[in-house]
Scaffold this active site. Structure first.
Site, short mmCIF file in Angstrom:
data_model
loop_
_atom_site.label_atom_id
_atom_site.label_comp_id
_atom_site.label_asym_id
_atom_site.label_seq_id
_atom_site.Cartn_x
_atom_site.Cartn_y
_atom_site.Cartn_z
N SER A 265 -5.52 -9.64 -12.47
CA SER A 265 -4.78 -8.99 -14.04
C SER A 265 -5.81 -9.41 -15.66
CB SER A 265 -3.98 -8.66 -14.21
OG SER A 265 -3.57 -8.35 -15.26
N ALA B 247 0.91 -1.21 -0.21
CA ALA B 247 -0.18 0.27 0.26
C ALA B 247 0.24 1.06 0.26
CB ALA B 247 -0.84 -0.40 1.20
N THR C 93 2.47 2.78 -2.70
CA THR C 93 2.55 3.13 -4.06
C THR C 93 1.50 2.75 -4.47
OG1 THR C 93 3.73 4.00 -5.83
CG2 THR C 93 4.51 1.95 -5.21
N TYR D 222 4.14 -14.27 -14.62
CA TYR D 222 3.27 -13.15 -14.10
C TYR D 222 1.64 -13.58 -14.24
CZ TYR D 222 0.70 -8.50 -13.56
OH TYR D 222 0.24 -7.28 -13.28
N1 LIG Z 1 -0.33 -0.97 -13.04
C1 LIG Z 1 -1.43 -1.99 -13.66
O1 LIG Z 1 -1.06 -2.00 -15.40
C2 LIG Z 1 -1.78 -3.37 -13.32
C3 LIG Z 1 -2.60 -4.21 -14.33
C4 LIG Z 1 -3.15 -5.49 -14.00
C5 LIG Z 1 -3.08 -5.36 -12.25
N2 LIG Z 1 -2.70 -5.31 -12.04
C6 LIG Z 1 -2.03 -5.56 -10.24
O2 LIG Z 1 -2.08 -4.71 -9.36
C7 LIG Z 1 -1.69 -4.84 -8.35
C8 LIG Z 1 -0.70 -3.44 -8.11
O3 LIG Z 1 0.22 -2.42 -8.53
P1 LIG Z 1 0.27 -1.08 -8.84
O4 LIG Z 1 0.28 -1.25 -10.90
O5 LIG Z 1 -0.21 -0.86 -8.34
O6 LIG Z 1 2.57 -1.79 -8.99
P2 LIG Z 1 3.50 -1.34 -7.89
O7 LIG Z 1 3.35 0.90 -7.97
O8 LIG Z 1 4.70 -1.51 -8.50
O9 LIG Z 1 3.19 -1.19 -6.63
C9 LIG Z 1 3.15 -2.97 -6.29
C10 LIG Z 1 3.45 -2.85 -4.13
O10 LIG Z 1 3.63 -4.33 -3.93
C11 LIG Z 1 4.71 -4.19 -3.35
N3 LIG Z 1 5.15 -5.41 -3.08
C12 LIG Z 1 6.29 -5.83 -4.35
N4 LIG Z 1 6.96 -6.64 -3.17
C13 LIG Z 1 6.35 -6.91 -2.53
C14 LIG Z 1 6.63 -7.71 -1.33
N5 LIG Z 1 7.88 -8.92 -1.54
N6 LIG Z 1 5.94 -7.61 -0.52
C15 LIG Z 1 5.28 -6.72 0.39
N7 LIG Z 1 4.79 -5.96 -0.85
C16 LIG Z 1 5.61 -5.93 -1.78
C17 LIG Z 1 5.31 -3.43 -3.80
O11 LIG Z 1 6.44 -2.82 -2.57
P3 LIG Z 1 7.81 -1.81 -3.26
O12 LIG Z 1 7.50 0.02 -3.45
O13 LIG Z 1 8.61 -2.00 -1.62
O14 LIG Z 1 8.50 -2.54 -4.37
C18 LIG Z 1 4.85 -1.74 -4.13
O15 LIG Z 1 4.00 -0.95 -2.75
C19 LIG Z 1 -0.48 -5.09 -9.01
O16 LIG Z 1 -0.87 -7.05 -8.11
C20 LIG Z 1 -0.48 -5.73 -10.39
O17 LIG Z 1 -0.42 -7.52 -10.23
C21 LIG Z 1 -1.66 -3.88 -12.37
#
Ligand SMILES: NC(=O)c1ccc[n+]([C@@H]2O[C@H](COP(=O)([O-])OP(=O)(O)OC[C@H]3O[C@@H](n4cnc5c(N)ncnc54)[C@H](OP(=O)(O)O)[C@@H]3O)[C@@H](O)[C@H]2O)c1
Length: 317
Positions: free
Chosen positions: A173, A45, A47, A200
Site C-alpha cells: 500500500s 480471496a 471478498t 498498518y
Molecule cells: N482497500 C484499499 O483501499 C486498499 C488500499 C491499499 C492496500 N490495500 C490492501 O489490499 C489488500 C486487500 O484488501 P481489501 O481492500 O480487499 O480488504 P477486504 O475487503 O477487507 O479483504 C481483506 C481480506 O483479507 C482477509 N483476512 C483478514 N484477516 C485474515 C487472516 N487472519 N487470515 C486470512 N485472511 C484474512 C479477509 O477475510 P475475512 O473476510 O474473513 O475478514 C478478506 O478476505 C490488503 O492487503 C490491503 O491492505 C487495500
C-alpha cells in the site's frame, strides 16, 4: 436559493470531474494471457480485491485456490466464481494468517497435494486494529499482513521454484510511505504510541521491503516477485472502523476504485509478460513506480529479513 445553486453546481461539477479523472487514471490489465494448466493461490480471496483477482485468474482457466480464514465466506466465494466463470477448478482451503500453526498446516497441505504453483498472491490484510495482539503476542496487523505471508511464501518457495516462471505478488500500500518511526529491531516491541494507523503503515512497508529482499534471493531462479499498491478501493476493509467514520468512508467510497478496478495491478503483476526484469519492484495502476523513499535504504530489506526469521523462530522453534 440562488446562492445555494451557485455553490452546489460548481461543487458537483468539481466532484464529477474528480471522479472522471479517477476513472481516466485507473490502470487496466489488458493482457489476454490464458492460464489453463496453471495453479494460483490468493490469500483473503473471499471478498474485495482478492475476490476479483481470483475471479479473473479463474476466467483465464487457472486452477484457483482461495485461501481464506472463514470457511462459510470462502466456500460462498468459490460458488460465485464457479458460477461466473464456469471454471470448476476453483477451491477453498482454510488459512488463518493470524496464527503460524495455520500457515504451516496450509503450506504442508499445498506441498503434499499440488504438483505446481504458478502464482501466489499475498493479498489478505487488515487495518484499523491498532495495537491489538494476536494469540502469539505479535501485533495482529503485523502478524496478518506481514509475518504470516513471510512464512507462507518461504514454505511454498521450493514448489514455486520447481514450477518455473512462477510469480509472487505482495499486496502492499502507499500507506508504507507514511511510516514514521520504522525500526526493524522494534517490530514487535512497539507499544501503543502515535496514531493507530501507524501499525498498518509499518506492515505495508514490510511487504515492500520483503519483496525487495525476496527478489534478491530469487536471482538465478525463474521465480519473480512484485509489490503493488491497488489504489484507494471501496472494499470491506473499513468494516471495523467506528460507525461515524464508516458513514464518511461510504460516502468517500464513491470517489474510490471499486474492487475490480482495485484488483487490476495485482492481476497485471500476476501474469503480464515482459515485466520479469522488474522483479522486486513496486507497481501502481499497472505500471512500475520507483521505490518510495522510505524503502530505498539498501540495507533495510536484508536487516528486516534477518530479524523476521529470528522473530518467527522464537514462536515456531
Ligand atoms: N482497500 C484499499 O483501499 C486498499 C488500499 C491499499 C492496500 N490495500 C490492501 O489490499 C489488500 C486487500 O484488501 P481489501 O481492500 O480487499 O480488504 P477486504 O475487503 O477487507 O479483504 C481483506 C481480506 O483479507 C482477509 N483476512 C483478514 N484477516 C485474515 C487472516 N487472519 N487470515 C486470512 N485472511 C484474512 C479477509 O477475510 P475475512 O473476510 O474473513 O475478514 C478478506 O478476505 C490488503 O492487503 C490491503 O491492505 C487495500
Amino acid at each position: 436559493m440562488r446562492l445555494l445553486f451557485r455553490i452546489l453546481i460548481p461543487v458537483a461539477a468539481i466532484l464529477a470531474m474528480f471522479k472522471l479523472w479517477l476513472k481516466w487514471t485507473t490502470g487496466w490489465c489488458r493482457s489476454n494471457v490464458r492460464l489453463v494448466g496453471k495453479t494460483a493461490i490468493i490469500t483473503g480471496a473471499n471478498t474485495g480485491i482478492g475476490y476479483e483477482t481470483a475471479k479473473d485468474l479463474a476466467k483465464r482457466g487457472a486452477r484457483v485456490i482461495l485461501a481464506c480464514r472463514d470457511p462459510t465466506r470462502g466456500q460462498k466465494a468459490v460458488e460465485k466464481i464457479v458460477k461466473a466463470t464456469n471454471n470448476q477448478n476453483v477451491i477453498f482451503k482454510h488459512l488463518d494468517l493470524s496464527t503460524f500453526e495455520s500457515v504451516i498446516e496450509f503450506a504442508k497441505d499445498i506441498n503434499k497435494t499440488e504438483a505446481r504453483l504458478d502464482i501466489l498472491v499475498n493479498n489478505a490484510g487488515m487495518g484499523f486494529r491498532g495495537y491489538l495482539k494476536a494469540d502469539n503476542g505479535f501485533l495482529l496487523i503485523m502478524q496478518t499482513n506481514y509475518f504470516g505471508h513471510f512464512l507462507l511464501t518461504n514454505l511454498l518457495l521450493d514448489l514455486m521454484k520447481k514450477t518455473k516462471n512462477s510469480r509472487i505478488v505482495n499486496v502492499g500500500s502507499i500507506a508504507a510511505k507514511f511510516t514514521e518511526d520504522f525500526d526493524v529491531n522494534q517490530l514487535n516491541k512497539y507499544e501503543a504510541s502515535g496514531h493507530h494507523f501507524e501499525v498498518y503503515c509499518r506492515s505495508k512497508l514490510c511487504n515492500l521491503l520483503f519483496t525487495i529482499e525476496l527478489a534478491d534471493r530469487l536471482k538465478g531462479t525463474s521465480v519473480t516477485t512484485y509489490s503493488v499498491h491497488p489504489g484507494a478501493v471501496a472494499t470491506e476493509a473499513f468494516r471495523t472502523i467506528p460507525a461515524v467514520a464508516r458513514i464518511i468512508t461510504t460516502v468517500l467510497g464513491w470517489f474510490m476504485k471499486n474492487s475490480l478496478e482495485g484488483a487490476q495491478t495485482t492481476i497485471y503483476c500476476s501474469l503480464q509478460k515482459g515485466i520479469e526484469n522488474y522483479s522486486g519492484e513496486h507497481f501502481e495502476d499497472c505500471h512500475y513506480v520507483s521505490r518510495y523513499k522510505i524503502a530505498q535504504d539498501p540495507n533495510l530489506p536484508k536487516q528486516l529479513w534477518k530479524v523476521t526469521e529470528e522473530l518467527i523462530k522464537t514462536v515456531i522453534g
